[in-house]
Write a protein that holds these residues in place. Structure first.
Motif, mmCIF file in Angstrom:
data_model
loop_
_atom_site.group_PDB
_atom_site.id
_atom_site.type_symbol
_atom_site.label_atom_id
_atom_site.label_comp_id
_atom_site.label_asym_id
_atom_site.label_seq_id
_atom_site.Cartn_x
_atom_site.Cartn_y
_atom_site.Cartn_z
ATOM 1 N N CYS B 39 33.467 47.172 40.037
ATOM 2 C CA CYS B 39 33.398 46.931 38.595
ATOM 3 C C CYS B 39 31.938 46.722 38.178
ATOM 4 C CB CYS B 39 34.218 45.695 38.256
ATOM 5 S SG CYS B 39 34.090 45.225 36.524
ATOM 6 N N CYS B 42 31.962 42.719 36.533
ATOM 7 C CA CYS B 42 32.026 41.513 37.368
ATOM 8 C C CYS B 42 31.696 41.803 38.833
ATOM 9 C CB CYS B 42 33.398 40.861 37.246
ATOM 10 S SG CYS B 42 34.737 41.798 38.009
ATOM 11 N N CYS B 53 39.183 47.293 35.244
ATOM 12 C CA CYS B 53 39.099 46.148 36.155
ATOM 13 C C CYS B 53 40.117 45.096 35.712
ATOM 14 C CB CYS B 53 37.689 45.547 36.116
ATOM 15 S SG CYS B 53 37.581 43.968 37.009
ATOM 16 N N CYS B 56 38.147 41.521 34.693
ATOM 17 C CA CYS B 56 37.332 41.319 33.474
ATOM 18 C C CYS B 56 37.574 42.421 32.428
ATOM 19 C CB CYS B 56 35.858 41.240 33.839
ATOM 20 S SG CYS B 56 35.119 42.839 34.232
#
Ligand SMILES: [Zn+2]
Lengths: 386, 142
Positions: B39, B42, B53, B56
């Motif tokens: 990601c 994050c 993701c 997040c």
């Protein structure tokens, strides 16, 4: 506060075809034959059905039910795409539909030519929810549920000391129950030795750890309780019902705990809705795609602690006359594979006291589970309310 | 999730049909690298590849080369060939491996006796080209 769905819906009709290996009938014909039987069992007319939840794929769709049964005003057509968890999860959908007043009588129906039609390795890829397995696992030789679930079983054995003797016990007891039921594919006794000598499919699963491929149809009608009360058969109400979806729902491989799946979330919710716990259950029909799957679910249902499912099934505990009789009809392992709708039918029979030689004495409350699609789970708790 | 239709069953080897999300993983396989999706928001790794993701909700990601070591999480030994292509290689071990990179990979384990299988055993991922486009993973003892 009492849950608004608790006992507002009932299982009012049940029907099934012969379970066979080989049939000239189509999946749709089997599904409709079972549906007509369920409608007659309830004392309804096909014209009364105003909601349908066909199992897909395998039989027909809502249009087929309208065309064949002459349904004058179908108000709800649903698919519940949860594989083996579909049928019991469909009870939740149907209960919601009748409790809300959208429908009066919802028909859930399965028609399957699992033996004479497409086999397991081809069916897998008809489901969009198996796209990940098709892309990442089929190419490396992990294809069928027997292979994908075998890894969970092997881990359970390694962590908790569960053995194939425990698996065999589930197969043998289930067969004993099947023999008491006239409508089964497997009607000869099975011994532990025969189980252990059956050919290896995907270690640790042998042939007799795996459910049957069979042909057949099954149907159930869910009605609003106040309407079901006046129908033909003793009233069996839906006390609690729930579906649950695991982490990493389309891939067992990526799931943090292979032995925790949708039922772990669904079971506490269903008990809560029903206002009962595992100790109140007189009989349980547990989705038995594999012997080990039963052991795993007994843990998630709270009948024993995690890891203790193997010893739990021993010493006559799960047989008729035992502490918790399970799969009193012979299940998917020995009766037939109609995606577990036969489990709902059997539980209803038990609570109506229509289970014949397999009748659990004084059965008042029972539960039924569904399990499928790499770990979706469903559960219904039913009560004799007559 | 892709809804790409999968071809009818034959005795031919089932092969992956890469999606827009998974293409970099399969490109990596072909080049002998385990490429995993990270990601951009994050930094967490995820597998199998997908657009968002779950931690997040960022839709930005990059693929990075991952180490190929890991430990056995569990396994099965496939005897019945549900697809006839695998008949010749049955019985074969398929190990589910906790990769050091933080994801799991399921792949055949070669050169190891069934009696030596246990949870926690160290293995290493290797690459087997099956045609010009497709390379598949397998494990060997480490
Ligand atoms: Zn993120």
């Amino acid at each position: 506060m009492v849950h608004p769905l608790r006992e507002t819906a009932a299982v009012s009709g049940i029907g099934e075809t012969a379970y066979t290996r080989g049939t000239p009938k189509s999946g749709l014909a089997l599904q409709l034959e079972a549906s007509l039987a369920a409608i007659a069992d309830a004392g309804l007319s096909p014209r009364d059905i105003d909601g349908v939840v066909p199992y897909f794929p395998g039989g027909g769709i809502a249009e087929d039910f309208i065309a064949n049964l002459g349904l004058p005003d179908l108000k709800l057509s649903l698919f519940v795409p949860m594989g083996g968890a579909t049928c019991v999860a469909a009870i939740q959908s149907a209960a919601m539909a009748v409790a809300s007043g959208v429908c009066n009588h919802v028909l859930i129906a399965v028609g399957r030519t699992g033996y004479s039609g497409a086999r397991v390795s081809t069916r897998l890829q008809q489901f969009p929810q198996f796209a990940l397995a098709a892309e990442f696992e089929a190419p490396i030789g992990m294809f069928a549920p027997a292979q994908l679930y075998a890894q969970g079983a092997r881990r359970h054995m390694a962590l908790y000391g569960t053995t194939t003797r425990h698996f065999a016990e589930v197969a043998v007891v289930t067969r004993q129950h099947a023999i008491l039921n006239g409508n089964v594919v497997m009607n000869k006794p099975l011994t532990v030795e025969e189980h252990h000598a059956s050919r290896m499919i995907s270690d640790p699963f042998r042939l007799f750890d795996c459910s049957l491929e069979s042909d057949g149809g099954a149907a159930v009608i869910v009605s609003r309780t106040d309407r079901a009360r006046d129908l033909r058969k003793p009233l069996v109400t839906i006390m609690g019902v729930a579906e649950g979806h695991p982490e990493s729902p389309a891939s067992i491989a990526q799931r943090p705990d292979l032995l925790e799946f949708g039922l772990a979330k669904a079971a506490p919710r269903a008990y809560d809705m029903a206002g009962v716990g595992p100790r109140d259950i007189d009989v349980a029909e547990i989705y038995d795609c594999f012997t080990f799957t039963v052991i795993n679910q007994l843990e998630l249902l709270g009948f024993c602690k995690k890891g203790e499912g193997g010893p739990f099934v021993m010493d006559g505990r799960i047989g008729l006359g035992g502490e918790l009789p399970i799969n009193t009809h012979g299940g998917l392992l020995s009766q037939g594979h109609v995606v577990g709708l036969n489990h709902v039918i059997e539980l209803t029979r038990q609570l109506r006291r229509e289970a014949g030689r397999a009748q659990v004495k004084d059965a008042e409350v029972g539960l039924v589970t569904g399990y499928g699609d790499m770990g979706d789970g469903s559960i219904a708790i039913l009560r004799r309310a007559a | 999730m892709s809804t790409t239709p999968v071809a009818a069953p034959t005795s031919e080897r089932p092969l992956p049909i890469p999606t827009r999300e998974s293409q970099p993983y399969w490109d990596g396989m072909r080049e002998g690298r385990l490429m995993l999706q990270h990601c951009a928001g994050c930094g967490k790794v995820r597998h199998y590849p997908r657009p968002v993701c779950p931690h997040c909700f960022s839709m930005e990601s990059t693929f990075k080369k991952a180490p190929t070591g890991g430990t056995i999480h569990t396994w099965t030994v496939c005897h019945h060939p549900f697809n006839f292509f695998f008949k010749a290689s049955a019985p074969y071990i398929v190990a589910l491996v906790d990769m050091d990179a933080g994801v799991r990979v399921n792949a055949p384990l070669r050169g190891v006796n069934e009696a030596d299988l246990k949870i926690g055993k160290r293995v290493r991922l290797d690459f087997e080209p099956v045609n010009k486009e497709v390379t598949l993973p397998f494990f060997v003892s480490d």
